[in-house]
Design a protein around this motif. Structure first.
Motif, short mmCIF file in Angstrom:
data_model
loop_
_atom_site.label_atom_id
_atom_site.label_comp_id
_atom_site.label_asym_id
_atom_site.label_seq_id
_atom_site.Cartn_x
_atom_site.Cartn_y
_atom_site.Cartn_z
N PRO A 167 0.81 -1.23 0.00
CA PRO A 167 0.00 0.00 0.00
C PRO A 167 0.84 1.27 0.00
CG PRO A 167 -0.96 -1.60 1.51
CD PRO A 167 0.36 -2.17 1.06
N ALA A 168 1.98 1.26 0.68
CA ALA A 168 2.82 2.46 0.71
C ALA A 168 3.37 2.77 -0.68
CB ALA A 168 3.96 2.29 1.71
N CYS A 169 3.88 1.75 -1.36
CA CYS A 169 4.41 1.96 -2.71
C CYS A 169 3.32 2.44 -3.66
CB CYS A 169 5.03 0.68 -3.25
SG CYS A 169 6.66 0.32 -2.59
N GLU A 170 2.18 1.79 -3.59
CA GLU A 170 1.09 2.17 -4.49
C GLU A 170 0.64 3.61 -4.26
OE1 GLU A 170 -2.23 -0.49 -5.04
OE2 GLU A 170 -1.05 -1.11 -6.77
N LEU A 171 0.52 3.99 -3.00
CA LEU A 171 0.09 5.35 -2.70
C LEU A 171 1.12 6.36 -3.18
CD1 LEU A 171 -2.05 7.13 -1.47
CD2 LEU A 171 -1.06 6.72 0.79
N ASP A 172 2.40 6.06 -2.98
CA ASP A 172 3.45 6.94 -3.47
C ASP A 172 3.38 7.07 -4.99
OD1 ASP A 172 6.18 8.37 -2.95
OD2 ASP A 172 6.59 6.93 -4.55
N ASP A 173 3.13 5.96 -5.68
CA ASP A 173 3.05 6.01 -7.14
C ASP A 173 1.82 6.79 -7.62
OD1 ASP A 173 5.38 4.58 -7.71
OD2 ASP A 173 4.37 2.65 -7.44
N GLU A 174 0.76 6.79 -6.85
CA GLU A 174 -0.42 7.57 -7.22
C GLU A 174 -0.13 9.07 -7.27
OE1 GLU A 174 -4.19 6.94 -5.32
OE2 GLU A 174 -3.79 4.80 -5.04
N LEU A 175 0.83 9.52 -6.49
CA LEU A 175 1.11 10.95 -6.42
C LEU A 175 1.53 11.51 -7.78
CD1 LEU A 175 3.12 11.15 -3.07
CD2 LEU A 175 0.65 11.30 -3.42
N ASP A 176 2.21 10.69 -8.60
CA ASP A 176 2.69 11.18 -9.90
C ASP A 176 1.54 11.70 -10.76
OD1 ASP A 176 5.30 10.51 -9.25
OD2 ASP A 176 5.18 8.54 -10.20
N HIS A 177 0.44 10.99 -10.74
CA HIS A 177 -0.73 11.38 -11.54
C HIS A 177 -1.20 12.78 -11.17
CE1 HIS A 177 -4.60 10.94 -13.60
NE2 HIS A 177 -5.20 11.30 -12.48
N HIS A 178 -1.27 13.05 -9.89
CA HIS A 178 -1.74 14.36 -9.43
C HIS A 178 -0.69 15.44 -9.62
CE1 HIS A 178 -5.26 12.32 -7.92
NE2 HIS A 178 -4.48 11.48 -7.25
N LEU A 179 0.58 15.08 -9.51
CA LEU A 179 1.65 16.03 -9.80
C LEU A 179 1.57 16.50 -11.25
CD1 LEU A 179 4.66 14.39 -7.94
CD2 LEU A 179 3.89 16.73 -7.61
N ASP A 180 1.37 15.55 -12.16
CA ASP A 180 1.28 15.90 -13.57
C ASP A 180 0.13 16.86 -13.84
OD1 ASP A 180 3.41 14.23 -14.07
OD2 ASP A 180 2.20 12.58 -14.86
N ARG A 181 -0.93 16.74 -13.10
CA ARG A 181 -2.12 17.57 -13.30
C ARG A 181 -2.07 18.87 -12.50
NH1 ARG A 181 -6.65 14.17 -14.99
NH2 ARG A 181 -8.08 15.39 -13.71
N GLY A 182 -1.00 19.08 -11.75
CA GLY A 182 -0.90 20.29 -10.96
C GLY A 182 -1.83 20.31 -9.77
N GLU A 183 -2.27 19.14 -9.31
CA GLU A 183 -3.20 19.04 -8.19
C GLU A 183 -2.40 18.92 -6.88
OE1 GLU A 183 -6.61 16.74 -10.88
OE2 GLU A 183 -5.45 15.62 -9.39
N TYR A 184 -1.77 20.02 -6.52
CA TYR A 184 -0.80 19.97 -5.42
C TYR A 184 -1.44 19.72 -4.06
CZ TYR A 184 1.99 21.93 -9.18
OH TYR A 184 2.60 22.14 -10.38
N ALA A 185 -2.61 20.27 -3.83
CA ALA A 185 -3.29 20.01 -2.56
C ALA A 185 -3.68 18.54 -2.44
CB ALA A 185 -4.53 20.90 -2.43
N VAL A 186 -4.08 17.93 -3.55
CA VAL A 186 -4.42 16.50 -3.55
C VAL A 186 -3.18 15.67 -3.26
CG1 VAL A 186 -5.31 14.59 -4.94
CG2 VAL A 186 -6.32 16.87 -5.17
N VAL A 187 -2.06 16.04 -3.86
CA VAL A 187 -0.80 15.34 -3.61
C VAL A 187 -0.52 15.30 -2.12
CG1 VAL A 187 1.71 15.44 -3.89
CG2 VAL A 187 0.23 15.85 -5.85
N LEU A 188 -0.60 16.45 -1.47
CA LEU A 188 -0.24 16.53 -0.06
C LEU A 188 -1.23 15.79 0.83
CD1 LEU A 188 0.96 20.23 0.03
CD2 LEU A 188 2.34 18.16 -0.12
#
Length: 375
Positions: A167-188
């Motif tokens: 779960p930790a790896c998967e959650l970390d990998d999910e962050l890339d999608h939101h980074l690409d979209r500029g969804e910085y609050a979602v990333v955090l």
């Protein structure tokens, strides 16, 4: 004599087990593999290379992990009774997931490797979640944005199974999608369980602490970004597997005008960048270092004193370098890597990433960091 070489292999395996991730660990296991090969002991050579895949993957040698995996996979296909496929499936994800980091590996080869993962996992009774993540990541890395979006949507809906990443790896990998979209609050928000230590693994939060630096910077949360930089760099500073993450720390130091601190990171890790097999990770580091040199020039630094490796093309025995010359060399390296990737991929993703780097100078918000770097 037979006992002597077997004892040597045993000692090398024991030494590797005690070592931290890195080249010494990989070299010990490679020497053990050579000894087993020289005496035609295939089962022992398989055991050693199985450990080598782990050591090379988590020690920053993805090319050597690939070679060891290919050897083991060949033995497994020749003798599936002695070497059943299931134990290699987890490592297959690691290796295939990094193929796109090498521009000489063709799209056709990458697609074939992904198809092979899907077939192997299906035979093992696993679902598609793991391979969908790999397909998403490959499409993203190659700049196929529409395809990546589709695989992303499939991946996050697919149920977990026994071959899904933690779960930790998967959650970390999910962050890339939101980074690409500029969804910085979602990333955090998504990163909170990782940053707070509620979920962790061998490379998390190490990776996460680098990934969130830009979102924190963009949202003006500079104190938190500083704290994450200090905590995160301490975790990654000794392992070349995190070269790209060091690049993220370099970028943050540039954005906050901590040029002197950034130069120390550049000096420490330039050797990794010169030797690392992952062109993608080298691109990330060189791009960030280019932005750092740009900022140094803005601040009026014409020359810097740095202890750089002798292997560096511009190596100066006197340790004095012209900043413009360093900037030019780094720009050339990043541009060259970008051209290779974009040619292979058939997109302009890496030139877009380089263009983003060149705009960083317009975003700088000075925020001094006075604490010393960890030793």
């Amino acid at each position: 004599m037979e006992q002597d070489w077997r004892e040597q292999v045993k000692n090398l395996l024991g030494r590797a087990e005690r070592l931290e991730p890195g080249e010494a660990k990989v070299m010990a296991l490679e020497e053990a593999a050579r000894l087993a090969d020289a005496h035609a002991d295939v089962p022992l050579a398989f055991e050693v290379r199985d450990a080598l895949i782990d050591a090379a993957t988590f020690g920053g040698f993805p090319d050597r992990a690939l070679v060891a995996f290919a050897w083991c996979r060949g033995q497994q296909q020749r003798d599936p009774v002695r070497y059943p496929p299931e134990p290699l499936l987890w490592k297959q994800k690691w290796v295939v997931g990094r193929l796109d980091e090498f521009p000489h590996i063709s799209r056709k080869q990458i697609a074939g490797a992904l198809d092979d993962v899907e077939q192997c996992f299906a035979k093992a009774g696993a679902g598609r979640r793991a391979v969908l993540k790999l397909r998403y990541q490959a499409a993203r890395d190659m700049g196929e944005n529409v395809v990546a979006e589709d695989f992303w949507a499939q991946w996050v809906r697919e149920p977990r199974d026994h071959l899904t990443d933690c779960p930790a790896c998967e959650l970390d990998d999910e962050l890339d999608h939101h980074l690409d979209r500029g969804e910085y609050a979602v990333v955090l928000e998504k990163a909170r369980p990782l940053l707070e230590g509620r979920r962790a693994c061998a490379e998390v939060p190490h990776l996460t602490l680098g990934s969130v630096l830009y979102p924190l910077f963009k949202l003006g949360r500079l104190e938190q970004a500083r704290d994450n930089h200090q905590r995160g760099y301490a975790l990654v500073q000794r392992n070349r597997e995190f070269l790209a993450t060091v690049g993220e720390h370099l970028e943050f130091l540039t954005l906050t005008s901590n040029v002197e601190r950034g130069l120390k990171l550049f000096e420490r890790h330039m050797g990794w960048a010169l030797e690392h097999a992952s062109h993608r990770d080298r691109f990330t580091f060189h791009s960030a270092a280019f932005a750092l040199m740009e900022r140094a020039l803005v601040e009026g630094r014409e020359r810097v004193v740095l202890s750089l490796p002798r292997a560096f093309a511009l190596y100066s025995p006197g340790d004095t370098y012209e900043v413009r010359t360093l900037r030019g060399w780094l720009a050339s390296q990043a541009e060259g890597i970008a051209a290779k990737f974009d040619s292979r991929n058939g997109t302009d993703r890496f030139h877009q990433l380089l263009a983003r780097t060149k705009r960083l100078g317009t975003e700088v918000v000075p925020f001094p960091i006075d604490s010393p770097l960890p030793g």
